[in-house]
Design a protein around this motif. Structure first.
Motif, PDB file in Angstrom:
ATOM      1  N   PHE A  87       0.850  -1.188   0.000  1.00  0.00           N
ATOM      2  CA  PHE A  87       0.000   0.000   0.000  1.00  0.00           C
ATOM      3  C   PHE A  87       0.889   1.243   0.000  1.00  0.00           C
ATOM      4  O   PHE A  87       1.715   1.434   0.897  1.00  0.00           O
ATOM      5  CB  PHE A  87      -0.911   0.025   1.237  1.00  0.00           C
ATOM      6  CG  PHE A  87      -1.802  -1.192   1.384  1.00  0.00           C
ATOM      7  CD1 PHE A  87      -2.123  -1.992   0.288  1.00  0.00           C
ATOM      8  CD2 PHE A  87      -2.330  -1.528   2.627  1.00  0.00           C
ATOM      9  CE1 PHE A  87      -2.943  -3.114   0.419  1.00  0.00           C
ATOM     10  CE2 PHE A  87      -3.155  -2.648   2.776  1.00  0.00           C
ATOM     11  CZ  PHE A  87      -3.461  -3.440   1.677  1.00  0.00           C
TER      12      PHE A  87
ATOM     13  N   ILE B  33      12.815  12.548  -5.733  1.00  0.00           N
ATOM     14  CA  ILE B  33      13.132  11.261  -6.368  1.00  0.00           C
ATOM     15  C   ILE B  33      12.003  10.297  -6.050  1.00  0.00           C
ATOM     16  O   ILE B  33      11.639  10.122  -4.879  1.00  0.00           O
ATOM     17  CB  ILE B  33      14.480  10.733  -5.862  1.00  0.00           C
ATOM     18  CG1 ILE B  33      15.566  11.680  -6.375  1.00  0.00           C
ATOM     19  CG2 ILE B  33      14.718   9.307  -6.348  1.00  0.00           C
ATOM     20  CD1 ILE B  33      16.955  11.234  -6.068  1.00  0.00           C
TER      21      ILE B  33
ATOM     22  N   GLY C 229       8.131   9.502  -5.902  1.00  0.00           N
ATOM     23  CA  GLY C 229       6.977  10.407  -5.726  1.00  0.00           C
ATOM     24  C   GLY C 229       6.013  10.423  -6.896  1.00  0.00           C
ATOM     25  O   GLY C 229       5.316  11.426  -7.131  1.00  0.00           O
TER      26      GLY C 229
ATOM     27  N   GLU D 255      10.992  10.128 -11.559  1.00  0.00           N
ATOM     28  CA  GLU D 255      10.262   8.902 -11.200  1.00  0.00           C
ATOM     29  C   GLU D 255      10.646   7.830 -12.219  1.00  0.00           C
ATOM     30  O   GLU D 255      10.606   8.063 -13.422  1.00  0.00           O
ATOM     31  CB  GLU D 255       8.752   9.194 -11.212  1.00  0.00           C
ATOM     32  CG  GLU D 255       7.827   8.004 -11.315  1.00  0.00           C
ATOM     33  CD  GLU D 255       7.920   7.011 -10.138  1.00  0.00           C
ATOM     34  OE1 GLU D 255       7.748   7.416  -8.986  1.00  0.00           O
ATOM     35  OE2 GLU D 255       8.158   5.811 -10.423  1.00  0.00           O
TER      36      GLU D 255
ATOM     37  N   ASP E 144       9.149   5.055 -13.008  1.00  0.00           N
ATOM     38  CA  ASP E 144       8.073   4.304 -13.669  1.00  0.00           C
ATOM     39  C   ASP E 144       6.993   5.249 -14.227  1.00  0.00           C
ATOM     40  O   ASP E 144       6.118   5.727 -13.491  1.00  0.00           O
ATOM     41  CB  ASP E 144       7.460   3.342 -12.631  1.00  0.00           C
ATOM     42  CG  ASP E 144       6.586   2.284 -13.285  1.00  0.00           C
ATOM     43  OD1 ASP E 144       6.149   2.509 -14.431  1.00  0.00           O
ATOM     44  OD2 ASP E 144       6.355   1.238 -12.641  1.00  0.00           O
TER      45      ASP E 144
ATOM     46  N   GLY F 117      12.895   8.434 -15.198  1.00  0.00           N
ATOM     47  CA  GLY F 117      14.255   7.900 -15.194  1.00  0.00           C
ATOM     48  C   GLY F 117      14.627   7.422 -13.811  1.00  0.00           C
ATOM     49  O   GLY F 117      13.849   7.544 -12.862  1.00  0.00           O
ATOM     50  N   ASP F 118      15.837   6.896 -13.719  1.00  0.00           N
ATOM     51  CA  ASP F 118      16.317   6.331 -12.453  1.00  0.00           C
ATOM     52  C   ASP F 118      16.944   7.430 -11.586  1.00  0.00           C
ATOM     53  O   ASP F 118      17.921   8.060 -11.991  1.00  0.00           O
ATOM     54  CB  ASP F 118      17.352   5.238 -12.781  1.00  0.00           C
ATOM     55  CG  ASP F 118      17.794   4.492 -11.530  1.00  0.00           C
ATOM     56  OD1 ASP F 118      17.460   4.929 -10.406  1.00  0.00           O
ATOM     57  OD2 ASP F 118      18.466   3.462 -11.688  1.00  0.00           O
ATOM     58  N   GLY F 119      16.370   7.616 -10.413  1.00  0.00           N
ATOM     59  CA  GLY F 119      16.858   8.644  -9.499  1.00  0.00           C
ATOM     60  C   GLY F 119      18.299   8.400  -9.065  1.00  0.00           C
ATOM     61  O   GLY F 119      19.035   9.341  -8.775  1.00  0.00           O
TER      62      GLY F 119
ATOM     63  N   ASP G  96      11.216  10.306  -2.095  1.00  0.00           N
ATOM     64  CA  ASP G  96       9.857   9.800  -1.858  1.00  0.00           C
ATOM     65  C   ASP G  96       9.756   8.440  -2.535  1.00  0.00           C
ATOM     66  O   ASP G  96       9.130   8.283  -3.586  1.00  0.00           O
ATOM     67  CB  ASP G  96       8.847  10.793  -2.451  1.00  0.00           C
ATOM     68  CG  ASP G  96       7.420  10.403  -2.146  1.00  0.00           C
ATOM     69  OD1 ASP G  96       7.195   9.362  -1.502  1.00  0.00           O
ATOM     70  OD2 ASP G  96       6.516  11.139  -2.587  1.00  0.00           O
ATOM     71  N   CYS G  97      10.442   7.470  -1.928  1.00  0.00           N
ATOM     72  CA  CYS G  97      10.655   6.191  -2.597  1.00  0.00           C
ATOM     73  C   CYS G  97       9.730   5.109  -2.059  1.00  0.00           C
ATOM     74  O   CYS G  97       9.114   5.269  -1.009  1.00  0.00           O
ATOM     75  CB  CYS G  97      12.090   5.758  -2.368  1.00  0.00           C
ATOM     76  SG  CYS G  97      12.541   5.778  -0.625  1.00  0.00           S
ATOM     77  N   SER G  98       9.674   4.012  -2.794  1.00  0.00           N
ATOM     78  CA  SER G  98       8.957   2.848  -2.287  1.00  0.00           C
ATOM     79  C   SER G  98       9.915   2.036  -1.412  1.00  0.00           C
ATOM     80  O   SER G  98      11.006   2.500  -1.088  1.00  0.00           O
ATOM     81  CB  SER G  98       8.383   2.032  -3.453  1.00  0.00           C
ATOM     82  OG  SER G  98       9.151   2.195  -4.618  1.00  0.00           O
TER      83      SER G  98
ATOM     84  N   PRO H  63      13.509  -1.516  -7.726  1.00  0.00           N
ATOM     85  CA  PRO H  63      14.224  -0.311  -8.196  1.00  0.00           C
ATOM     86  C   PRO H  63      14.568   0.660  -7.073  1.00  0.00           C
ATOM     87  O   PRO H  63      15.407   1.529  -7.231  1.00  0.00           O
ATOM     88  CB  PRO H  63      13.234   0.332  -9.176  1.00  0.00           C
ATOM     89  CG  PRO H  63      11.894  -0.220  -8.836  1.00  0.00           C
ATOM     90  CD  PRO H  63      12.145  -1.591  -8.276  1.00  0.00           C
TER      91      PRO H  63
END
Ligand code: SAM
Length: 280
Positions: free
Chosen positions: A51, A82, A84, A106, A108, A138-140, A157-159, A164
């Protein structure tokens, strides 16, 4: 039909929500993406079964990401976000009148598109297409390795630290963050639950504390996230938030206020001990 979705927090603990409807479900090159309409949290973004954000409580997370860090900096103009991809942090950052430019990296693009379509309340800033906001897909981690002395505030603000997002919790990444910040810059990162991610918190704290003159952790209470108590880690080159002069915000907030700013850095003993304990 009675539909439930469970996020497993440990092997023995899960949080289940009753689902009214699945609005989107698909797979990008990076992750499984779903938007569901839930009974307890309203619309929710779910990535790889985790979530991420909900209409019920997103204001807490996004306000605490944006307003604690931007209030600590004396004059935040250039901001990098990065991750978010839902747009909530960008929305809050853009409310600060001093901010001239926000870059959001971001990884994705599908998360951005899906949030624009199904979560417009959160992604409002992405939809509005403000001249102050530049969204790059792109990749932060890669972006960070090329930046130098550019930003006042960097918000990670990452997962979760899997897939990734894994490299966003490493010392090499924090070194790049340090280099990308201006001389009085600071960064903040969401650093998961002090109950369920103790090894991670201990490790990243030692890295941030080693690299930055000022390292602080603060907490917020977010029902959607494991255990409710959520941690954020700040590394600052100059300003210590415990001594910062707070500027009144010229807009209404639902969670953040001066008392929250002053008190969110107070840590329970078990969290303080996590930060001072040596890694194995
Ligand atoms: N509020 C959320 C939470 O704590 O669960 C985080 C929200 S936001 C959706 C996290 C975003 O980070 C995801 O969209 C993911 O695609 C993105 N992300 C993960 N790794 C990344 C990387 N290396 N570079 C840029 N974005 C990344």
């Amino acid at each position: 039909m009675d539909l439930w979705m469970t996020e497993w927090q440990t092997q023995h603990l899960g949080m289940s929500v009753r689902i009214k409807e699945t609005l989107f479900s698909g797979r990008s090159s990076f992750q499984e993406i779903a938007v569901v309409e839930s009974e307890p949290f309203g619309r929710m973004l779910v990535l790889d079964g985790v979530f991420q954000t909900s209409l019920f409580d997103e204001f807490i997370y996004h306000e605490m990401m944006a307003h604690v860090s931007l209030s600590t900096h004396p004059n935040p103009k250039r901001i990098l976000i990065i991750g978010g991809g839902d747009g909530g942090t960008a929305r809050e950052v853009l409310r600060h009148p001093s901010v001239e430019k926000v870059e959001m990296i971001e990884i994705d693009g599908m998360v951005v598109d899906v949030c624009k379509e199904f979560l417009p309340e959160i992604s409002a800033a992405l939809i509005a297409d403000s001249a102050r906001l530049e969204v790059k897909i792109g990749d932060g981690i890669q972006h960070m390795s090329q930046a130098e002395n550019e930003y006042d505030v960097i918000i990670v603000d990452c997962s979760d630290p899997i897939g990734p997002g894994e490299g966003l919790f490493t010392k090499a990444f924090y070194r790049d963050v340090y280099r990308a910040l201006k001389a009085d810059g600071l960064f903040v990162q969401q650093t998961e639950s002090p109950f369920y991610h103790q090894e991670l918190i201990r490790r990243l704290w030692l890295d941030v504390d080693d690299l930055f003159p000022v390292a602080r952790m603060y907490l917020a209470y977010i029902p959607l996230y494991p255990g409710g108590m959520h941690s954020f880690t700040m590394g600052s080159k100059k300003t210590d938030p415990l001594e910062a002069d707070l500027r009144p915000l010229p807009f209404r907030t639902k969670y953040f206020n001066e008392s929250i700013y002053r008190s969110c850095f107070a840590l329970p003993n078990f969290v303080q001990e996590l930060l001072t304990a040596k890694t194995k």
